[in-house]
Design a protein around this motif. Structure first.
Motif, short mmCIF file in Angstrom:
data_model
loop_
_atom_site.label_atom_id
_atom_site.label_comp_id
_atom_site.label_asym_id
_atom_site.label_seq_id
_atom_site.Cartn_x
_atom_site.Cartn_y
_atom_site.Cartn_z
N LEU A 4 0.84 -1.19 0.00
CA LEU A 4 0.00 0.00 0.00
C LEU A 4 0.87 1.24 0.00
CD1 LEU A 4 -2.49 -1.16 2.79
CD2 LEU A 4 -2.82 -1.33 0.33
N VAL A 5 0.55 2.18 -0.87
CA VAL A 5 1.31 3.43 -0.94
C VAL A 5 0.34 4.60 -0.92
CG1 VAL A 5 2.92 4.82 -2.27
CG2 VAL A 5 3.16 2.33 -2.25
N GLU A 6 0.47 5.42 0.12
CA GLU A 6 -0.39 6.59 0.24
C GLU A 6 0.24 7.80 -0.43
OE1 GLU A 6 -0.57 4.52 4.39
OE2 GLU A 6 0.94 5.02 2.90
N SER A 7 -0.60 8.71 -0.85
CA SER A 7 -0.13 9.98 -1.41
C SER A 7 -1.22 11.02 -1.24
CB SER A 7 0.22 9.82 -2.90
OG SER A 7 -0.92 9.43 -3.64
N GLY A 8 -0.86 12.28 -1.47
CA GLY A 8 -1.84 13.35 -1.43
C GLY A 8 -1.82 14.20 -0.18
N PHE A 37 -6.64 5.22 8.80
CA PHE A 37 -6.40 5.55 10.20
C PHE A 37 -5.50 6.77 10.23
CE2 PHE A 37 -7.91 1.89 12.77
CZ PHE A 37 -8.32 1.05 11.75
N ARG A 38 -5.39 7.39 11.39
CA ARG A 38 -4.47 8.52 11.53
C ARG A 38 -3.85 8.51 12.92
NH1 ARG A 38 -8.91 13.50 11.53
NH2 ARG A 38 -9.76 13.13 13.63
N GLN A 39 -2.68 9.13 12.99
CA GLN A 39 -1.98 9.20 14.26
C GLN A 39 -1.32 10.56 14.39
OE1 GLN A 39 0.83 6.01 15.01
NE2 GLN A 39 0.70 6.35 17.21
N ALA A 97 -4.90 1.03 5.22
CA ALA A 97 -4.79 -0.35 5.69
C ALA A 97 -5.69 -1.27 4.88
CB ALA A 97 -5.17 -0.43 7.16
N ALA A 98 -5.30 -2.52 4.79
CA ALA A 98 -6.09 -3.51 4.05
C ALA A 98 -6.36 -4.72 4.93
CB ALA A 98 -5.35 -3.95 2.80
N GLY A 117 0.20 0.93 4.87
CA GLY A 117 1.10 1.76 4.10
C GLY A 117 2.05 2.50 5.03
N GLN A 118 2.91 3.31 4.43
CA GLN A 118 3.93 4.01 5.21
C GLN A 118 3.41 5.32 5.81
OE1 GLN A 118 3.59 4.29 1.99
NE2 GLN A 118 3.75 6.50 1.64
#
Length: 126
Positions: A4-8, A37-39, A97-98, A117-118
């Motif tokens: 998984l790769v997040e962007s934006g 999710f968020r942290q 997340a998956a 993802g990262q």
């Protein structure tokens, strides 16, 4: 395996909008649900939203309901999080997340998801 790769992510003023993307690769057809999710610094990871990959059913944290929208494009193996009316308290690293296993699961619990993802940083200035 699912990658998984997040962007934006980025810096936005309060009241603004951002759209996060999560591109999945690998065994994407096996994923049952996707989540965001968020942290924030010094805080625990918290649930934001989730979507069922096949049915499209969604669920949201109360703190983002009405402001955030999760969606998916299965042809592109991508999940999105459209964030509007952003607030400084939305500042955090956002993770995609998956989950592979079908059936009932506790949608807001991070340990119910198999791959992560990262992360991408979202900063909302006041």
């Amino acid at each position: 395996q699912v990658q998984l790769v997040e962007s934006g992510g980025g810096l936005v003023q309060a009241g603004g909008s951002l759209r996060l993307s999560c591109a999945a690769s690998g065994r994407t057809s096996s994923s049952y649900a996707m989540g965001w999710f968020r942290q924030a610094p010094g805080k625990e990871r918290e649930f934001v939203a989730t979507i069922n990959r096949s049915s499209g059913s969604t669920a949201y944290a109360d703190s983002v309901k009405g402001r955030f929208t999760i969606s998916r494009d299965n042809a592109k193996n991508t999940v999105y999080l459209q964030m509007s009316s952003l607030k400084p308290e939305d500042t955090a690293v956002y993770y995609c997340a998956a989950r592979l296993s079908p059936g009932y699961y506790r949608r807001s619990q991070f340990d119910e998801y198999d791959y992560w993802g990262q992360g991408t940083q979202v900063t909302v200035s006041s």
